[in-house]
Design an enzyme around this catalytic site. Structure first.
Site, mmCIF file in Angstrom:
data_model
loop_
_atom_site.group_PDB
_atom_site.id
_atom_site.type_symbol
_atom_site.label_atom_id
_atom_site.label_comp_id
_atom_site.label_asym_id
_atom_site.label_seq_id
_atom_site.Cartn_x
_atom_site.Cartn_y
_atom_site.Cartn_z
ATOM 1 N N ASP A 7 -6.180 2.056 -23.781
ATOM 2 C CA ASP A 7 -5.302 1.142 -25.534
ATOM 3 C C ASP A 7 -3.707 2.482 -25.936
ATOM 4 O O ASP A 7 -4.327 3.460 -26.157
ATOM 5 C CB ASP A 7 -5.660 0.644 -26.357
ATOM 6 C CG ASP A 7 -4.616 -0.229 -27.294
ATOM 7 O OD1 ASP A 7 -3.781 -1.482 -26.971
ATOM 8 O OD2 ASP A 7 -4.696 0.282 -28.471
ATOM 9 N N GLU A 9 -0.411 3.302 -28.182
ATOM 10 C CA GLU A 9 -0.207 3.126 -30.096
ATOM 11 C C GLU A 9 1.653 3.668 -29.605
ATOM 12 O O GLU A 9 0.976 4.291 -29.092
ATOM 13 C CB GLU A 9 -0.562 3.911 -31.022
ATOM 14 C CG GLU A 9 -1.805 2.978 -31.379
ATOM 15 C CD GLU A 9 -1.794 1.181 -31.408
ATOM 16 O OE1 GLU A 9 -0.906 0.423 -31.550
ATOM 17 O OE2 GLU A 9 -2.848 0.469 -31.144
ATOM 18 N N HIS A 156 -5.718 -2.197 -34.566
ATOM 19 C CA HIS A 156 -4.673 -1.020 -33.839
ATOM 20 C C HIS A 156 -3.916 0.106 -34.363
ATOM 21 O O HIS A 156 -3.348 1.102 -34.393
ATOM 22 C CB HIS A 156 -2.768 -1.419 -34.707
ATOM 23 C CG HIS A 156 -3.048 -3.222 -34.843
ATOM 24 N ND1 HIS A 156 -2.286 -3.538 -33.922
ATOM 25 C CD2 HIS A 156 -2.926 -4.437 -35.882
ATOM 26 C CE1 HIS A 156 -2.109 -4.618 -34.047
ATOM 27 N NE2 HIS A 156 -2.302 -4.990 -35.054
ATOM 28 N N ASP A 161 -9.335 -0.649 -30.670
ATOM 29 C CA ASP A 161 -9.083 -1.391 -30.179
ATOM 30 C C ASP A 161 -9.731 -1.425 -28.140
ATOM 31 O O ASP A 161 -10.108 -2.800 -27.585
ATOM 32 C CB ASP A 161 -7.356 -1.188 -29.647
ATOM 33 C CG ASP A 161 -7.108 -1.954 -30.784
ATOM 34 O OD1 ASP A 161 -7.233 -2.589 -31.600
ATOM 35 O OD2 ASP A 161 -5.576 -1.855 -30.959
#
Length: 179
Positions: A7, A9, A156, A161
Site C-alpha cells: 500500500d 500513501e 490510511h 492498511d
C-alpha cells in the site's frame, strides 16, 4: 500462492504529478501472513526533476503524514531499488491495485527501473466477485464485512492498511474458492 501485499500513501491522485510519502508491504507465504517479512518506510516526496514537493493539507488530513514527518526520510529514488528487491518479482496485491501500481510504474520509469511483478491482484475486484450484490467495496467497508479491524491509528497508513488488506485477501480467496 505467495504474494506481496503493499500500500502507498501519496500527496494526491496523479502518478505523473504527485509523490509517494509512505510504502508498506508484507509477504504472504504459503497462505500465511508473515509479518517478519515486511517493508515499511516514509518517503520524502520530490518532483519529477528531484525538487522539493510539499504534502498538501488535504492529503495530510487523509493519512496524517506531515512535511515534518518526511523531512529526513529518503526519496523515492533512494527507496525504490530496495522496495523492488523486497517484491522480487512476486505477484503483488493491493486494494485498488490500479492506483498503487500506477504510482509504482511511473516512479520506476522515472528512476530507470522496471516494475515487473508476476501478477497484480486487486482486493476491490475480488470483493466485487465475492460480494456481487454489494455496492461499496472500499477497504473500511470490506474490513467490516469480513470482521477485520484496523490497528489503532492504522487506517490510511500504509502498514495498517496492508495488514487488513492481507487478511482480506486471504479471506476473499477462501470465500471465492468455496463458491
Amino acid at each position: 500462492m505467495n504474494v506481496v501485499v503493499f500500500d502507498l500513501e501519496t500527496t494526491g491522485l496523479s502518478p505523473e504529478r504527485d509523490g509517494i510519502v509512505e510504502i508498506g508491504a508484507v509477504r504472504i507465504v504459503d497462505g500465511q501472513v508473515d509479518e517478519t517479512q515486511r517493508y515499511e518506510t516514509l518517503v520524502r516526496p520530490t518532483t519529477a526533476d528531484g525538487g522539493t514537493m510539499l504534502i498538501p493539507w488535504r492529503a495530510e488530513q487523509v493519512h496524517g503524514i506531515s512535511n515534518d514527518m518526511v523531512r529526513a526520510s529518503p526519496t523515492i529514488t533512494e527507496v525504490l531499488p530496495e522496495f523492488l528487491e523486497f517484491v522480487n518479482g512476486w505477484p503483488v496485491v493491493a486494494h485498488n491495485i490500479g492506483f498503487d501500481a500506477g504510482f509504482m510504474r511511473a516512479n520506476a520509469a522515472r528512476a530507470g527501473l522496471n516494475w515487473n511483478p508476476q501478477a497484480e491482484l486487486c482486493t476491490v475486484q475480488l470483493s466485487r466477485r465475492a460480494f456481487p450484490k454489494e455496492r461499496a467495496h472500499n477497504l473500511t467497508v470490506l474490513a467490516e464485512r469480513l470482521g477485520l479491524n484496523f490497528a489503532p491509528g492504522g487506517r490510511h497508513r500504509s502498514f495498517g492498511d496492508v495488514q487488513v488488506t492481507a487478511q482480506a485477501y486471504l479471506r476473499l480467496m477462501e470465500r471465492l474458492r468455496g463458491a
